[in-house]
Design a protein around this motif. Structure first.
Motif: not given
Length: 526
Positions: A271-275, A306-309, A464-484
């Motif tokens: 796992y890469k992130e734990v909340t 683990i990279p992110r907490v 990187v969490e997966g593909t964008s909800k709007k476009n399956a050809k685009v990847l989506a994820g979050y920065t360390e400061r919570g930006k999509l």
């Protein structure tokens, strides 16, 4: 239900098997909510009572490491499927993971198709009226399925189930519901499912007593990238507008060694992130017999590979200097802090029983920014608390400007039955509350847009969490400061932390291009 499953159930609690036609099922539904049963429930259920609830602090919490599914119930789900719909916070999402794990170990298979399910559970949220309305709407939509399939088990669990008014409404208006249970007895799910299959009456098990700490319950986590870890349960703050202390109970902290073991196991699984989760997460440890708080826990967790907490949700009153000191060490501790303020007016905060002032909140923000200059701060705000004046609302606007939050969850006040503020004679019209919300959201959008603009042309690290909800050809994820961040890249990047150069900024998201490793050494990473 096949013959094997029926026999297994009958071995535990023998009953005469009856093949149900639709007419038989309707008769059974009518039986389930007899007047005697409703009178019994009303006589034994205690509605929220602040005076009594505050005395519960003296009660001792027991720790149990011996959870197991009874052998005779371990296969009753074979050949059958379950579906859990989750409403509300991340705590509810995590509860769903536990219930999914229990049902899976009982032989059930998960499904996302309503018509395929043999058990449907609605894991509910009670924090706002709109959330409750959605659940009641969904219960209504399930009635035709129940008529078609009498063996379908429909259950309502979560925070709504802890409210007497909700349970009474289900008993009277939704008599085809089979099972109601609360937030404190999830570990009883195997027995509750068994009882729901065997009983002619609705099975209701709602504990007013807070639950103990039950370790070793199975979890069926969503994905292999991000994980939630409960570190404590309940809340003792008793904000006058909030139902959570009644539905979730008193603050109960897990033992540090159990939490650390779980996170080490997650790290070993990749796992890469734990909340870290808790209704009031930074009150962690205050109920333990040792001098140990959230800062001490995070100081140990930051040493785990683990990279992110990160953690949610914190209360300003419990955000101490030790926690700030540890967060300032950085490393895998993310510079993202969600710090609900609720109002910028000290007078409103006093009536809310938040137990801090505008001035003390701003002083806390000053200390955080001084220790962690790159921290992204977000918040929660309630608009239209009973009899909030326009001047008091303007204090909230001015506080937002002063702090410069990068985002906020904003809500119109929603009265919750049983809470002190619900008894206030509110003279503010809904139209005025909506107008204030629009004004606040305009400010929230402005500051979010400005925060995003700072990333233009920069390189950021994206999980990187997966593909964008709007476009399956685009990847989506979050920065360390919570930006999509949305960007084009290979599907092999999913689950990895990659560097992305930002090419376009929006109010609530960023667009970019993945950076090749050779080139990434030449650019600034923020």
């Amino acid at each position: 239900m096949n013959e094997k499953q029926r026999k297994e159930l009958n071995q535990v609690n023998p009953v005469d098997p009856v093949e149900k036609s639709e007419q038989d099922n309707l008769s059974r539904i009518k039986e389930k909510t007899s007047d005697d049963f409703m009178k019994y429930f009303e006589a034994t259920y205690e509605p929220p009572n602040m005076k009594k609830a505050k005395k519960r602090l003296k009660k001792e919490v027991q720790y149990h490491d011996d959870f197991e599914i009874p052998e005779e119930l371990a296969t009753i789900g074979e050949g059958r499927k379950f579906l859990i719909r989750t409403y509300g916070c991340q705590m509810n999402e995590h509860d769903t993971e536990v219930m999914s794990g229990i049902l899976t170990e009982m032989g059930f298979e998960a499904t996302t198709e309503t018509k395929e399910a043999d058990i449907i559970l609605l894991n509910t949220c009670a924090i706002r009226e709109n959330a409750e309305n959605k659940v009641f709407g969904e219960i209504g939509h399930l009635k035709p399925l129940k008529m078609e399939n009498p063996d379908l088990i429909i259950g309502v669990c979560g925070c709504m189930s802890q409210e007497e008014s909700v349970v009474n409404k289900i008993l009277k208006k939704y008599q085809y519901v089979d099972l109601i249970f609360g937030t404190h007895n999830i570990h009883r799910l195997p027995q509750l499912v068994q009882n729901a299959y065997l009983s002619k009456e609705m099975v209701v098990e709602v504990w007013s007593k807070e639950g103990d700490i039950i370790e070793n319950m199975p979890k069926r986590r969503h994905g292999k990238i991000k994980a939630w870890v409960n570190i404590m349960y309940g809340c003792d703050k008793f904000c006058t507008y909030c139902i959570v202390p009644y539905t979730r109970g008193k603050e109960r902290s897990r033992r540090p060694e159990d939490i650390i073991q779980e996170i080490r196991h997650l790290a070993a699984q990749g796992y890469k992130e734990v909340t870290l989760l808790g209704q009031n997460v930074n009150a962690y440890g205050k109920d333990l017999d040792i001098d140990y708080g959230l800062g001490d826990l995070m100081d140990e967790i930051r040493k785990i590979d683990i990279p992110r907490v990160k953690f949610t949700t914190s209360h300003p009153r419990d955000f101490d200097d030790r926690l700030i000191e540890v967060l300032a060490k950085g490393g895998n501790l993310m510079p993202y802090i969600h710090l609900p303020v609720q109002s910028g007016s000290s007078d409103i905060l006093r009536v809310m029983a938040r137990r801090y002032t505008r001035e003390s909140y701003l002083e806390l923000v000053r200390k955080i920014k001084e220790a962690i200059p790159n921290a992204a701060l977000t918040t929660d705000i309630i608009v239209g608390f009973p009899n909030e004046t326009n001047e008091q609302f303007e204090e909230t606007i001015s506080l937002y400007h002063e702090v410069g939050f990068e985002g906020a969850y904003t809500f119109i006040y929603s009265p919750r039955e049983g809470t002190p503020s619900a008894r206030i004679d509110d003279k503010i019209s809904m139209d005025e509350k909506k107008e204030r919300l629009q004004r606040l959201n305009a400010v929230v959008n402005e500051y979010s847009r400005k925060a995003m603009e700072k990333y233009d042309g920069k390189t950021v690290k994206v999980l990187v969490e997966g593909t964008s909800k709007k476009n399956a050809k685009v990847l989506a994820g979050y920065t360390e400061r919570g930006k999509l961040v949305n960007f084009e890249g290979p599907k092999s990047a999913i689950g990895e932390i990659v560097e992305v150069k930002i090419t376009n900024t929006k109010t609530w998201s960023l667009n970019g291009k993945i950076v090749e490793k050779a080139a990434s050494e030449q650019v600034e990473v923020i």
